[in-house]
Design an enzyme around this catalytic site. Structure first.
Site, short mmCIF file in Angstrom:
data_model
loop_
_atom_site.label_atom_id
_atom_site.label_comp_id
_atom_site.label_asym_id
_atom_site.label_seq_id
_atom_site.Cartn_x
_atom_site.Cartn_y
_atom_site.Cartn_z
N PHE A 40 0.99 -1.24 0.05
CA PHE A 40 0.11 -0.06 -0.11
C PHE A 40 0.96 1.24 -0.09
CE2 PHE A 40 -2.49 3.52 1.65
CZ PHE A 40 -3.44 3.56 0.66
N ASP B 167 9.19 2.95 2.30
CA ASP B 167 8.09 3.75 2.57
C ASP B 167 7.93 3.71 3.99
OD1 ASP B 167 5.56 4.73 3.16
OD2 ASP B 167 4.65 3.91 1.09
N LYS C 246 2.11 11.02 7.23
CA LYS C 246 1.24 10.97 8.48
C LYS C 246 1.72 11.66 9.78
CE LYS C 246 -1.19 7.13 6.61
NZ LYS C 246 -0.97 5.82 5.75
#
Ligand SMILES: *Cc1c(COP(=O)(O)O)cnc(C)c1O
Length: 403
Positions: free
Chosen positions: A140, A225, A254
């Site tokens: 993802f 990531d 985030k």
């Protein structure tokens, strides 16, 4: 306005690209959130790890307000007095050479794809138009077109093509597969240290170390990531530290803003970011002074308030407590730091969604990942008594589960 009325409006006017729990939140503080009816819940999702520092952290809030009163946006046509300080503080903290600021996580991924390709052509000598990036199944990395093009989740891709070429998919956690997939056109390997959205999938020990060796040996960029795993979530500042390696390029987002504002960044240890020339990449809001001031405060409290060590200690405690649940519905419990998953057997009545709804009744907000996995990822400021309270609720939910 009450829950049902607000949900009705949402269903009437909003695109239904999410299936949220039917709880309408209006307030948050630390690990707690409150709905419009005044009910309190422990947040065990942390906005997919964007509020690692806890909801509405007072110091981040103060930085936001102070900066909003002075200057919010200049665009990068002019310089601002916050960006250089964020550059310096983030590079020193993560031992990086350079950083490039963006807004969302997906934008950081898009940025790194551009940079890796450019490096491939200009530095590695790959023939024009042939650069290939290796990624993992069940990845993802976000929701933009080029990113979903290399997703292996049919739901994320269906009817959104045609897709961007130049990606090769291999199994996650398999270093031999990486070695075998590399060709002279391979410019990078893009991977999550722990696959979050796939359901907290932890690779075999030594995986990232092998990946590092292979990438170095084959002159392929190692891109991690860490948008979800980074900034303390796994009990280290960056998850790469668990294996003592350094990626060539690292993505964070985030929690970089503690949940106040979309801020992401590409961090680079290699001369990759240096290849970008004026006009070749950018973003109107990327690197704006408000984002930078918020990110500086978010990083400062993460370190000063020992949230990373707390994540390691509380994560181990939470995991140990969860593992004591003896229930036939539980297939596996796994975790690293405060990134924890409970996976159910595939015949559990109601599935993970049912458990999440039952937990909501008891004052805990979790979100199912796919059909059978429940993720527990509370803000990193959680304490032992908080976990003990949560465990009481979790035990009750499992005790009431039929089967
Ligand atoms: C959330 C996430 C992204 C995308 O971030 P957005 O801000 O939602 O675009 C990318 N990679 C990983 C690993 C993520 O968890």
């Amino acid at each position: 306005m009450k829950t049902t009325e607000l949900i009705k409006k949402e269903n009437q006017f909003g695109a239904k690209n999410y299936k949220p729990l039917d709880v309408v939140l209006s307030k948050g503080s630390g690990i707690w959130v409150w709905d419009v009816e005044g009910n309190r819940y422990m947040d065990c999702l942390s906005a997919y790890s964007a509020v690692n520092q806890g909801h509405c952290h007072p110091k981040i809030y103060q930085a936001l307000v102070d900066q909003a009163q002075k200057l919010t946006l200049t665009s990068r046509a002019f310089r601002n007095d916050q960006l250089p300080l964020l550059y310096e503080e983030l590079c020193q903290l993560t031992d990086s050479h350079k950083m490039l600021p963006m807004n969302s996580g997906a934008e950081a991924v898009e940025t790194v794809i551009k940079c890796a390709r450019k490096w491939g052509y200009e530095s590695k000598g790959v023939a024009r138009g042939r650069a290939d990036i290796i990624v993992c199944s069940d990845n993802f990395h976000g929701r933009t077109l080029s990113i979903i093009g290399f997703s292996t989740d049919d739901n994320a891709r269906q009817n959104f093509g045609p897709f961007t070429p130049g990606f090769t998919v291999i199994p996650f956690g398999d270093a031999d597969a990486l070695e075998a997939a590399i060709t002279p056109n391979t410019v990078a390997f893009l991977v999550e240290p722990v696959q979050g959205e796939a359901g907290v999938i932890i690779p075999p020990k030594g995986y990232l170390k092998r990946v590092r060796e292979i990438c170095t040996q084959k002159n392929v960029l190692m891109i991690l990531d860490e948008i979800q795993t980074g900034l303390g979530r796994t009990g280290k500042l960056l998850a790469e530290e668990h294996e003592g390696v350094q990626a060539d390029l690292t993505l964070i987002g985030k929690a970089l803003s503690g949940g106040f504002y979309p801020v992401s960044a590409v961090l680079s240890n290699e001369a990759v970011l240096g290849l970008l020339q004026p006009g070749q990449h950018g973003s109107t809001f990327g690197g704006n002074p408000l984002a930078c001031a918020v990110a500086r405060a978010a990083l400062k409290v993460l370190v000063e308030e020992n949230m990373i060590d707390n994540a390691a200690a509380m994560g181990a405690y939470f995991l140990e407590q969860l593992r004591q649940i003896q229930h036939p519905a539980v297939k596996e419990i796994r975790g690293i730091g405060l990134m924890i998953a409970v996976e159910l057997h595939e015949n559990t009545p109601g599935g993970a969604r049912g458990i999440c709804e039952a937990l909501q009744e008891k004052g805990i907000l979790c979100k199912e990942t796919h059909t059978w996995t429940i993720r527990f990822a509370p803000p990193l400021v959680i304490t032992k008594p908080d976990i003990d309270w949560a465990m009481e609720q979790i035990r009750e939910v499992f005790a009431e589960l039929e089967g």
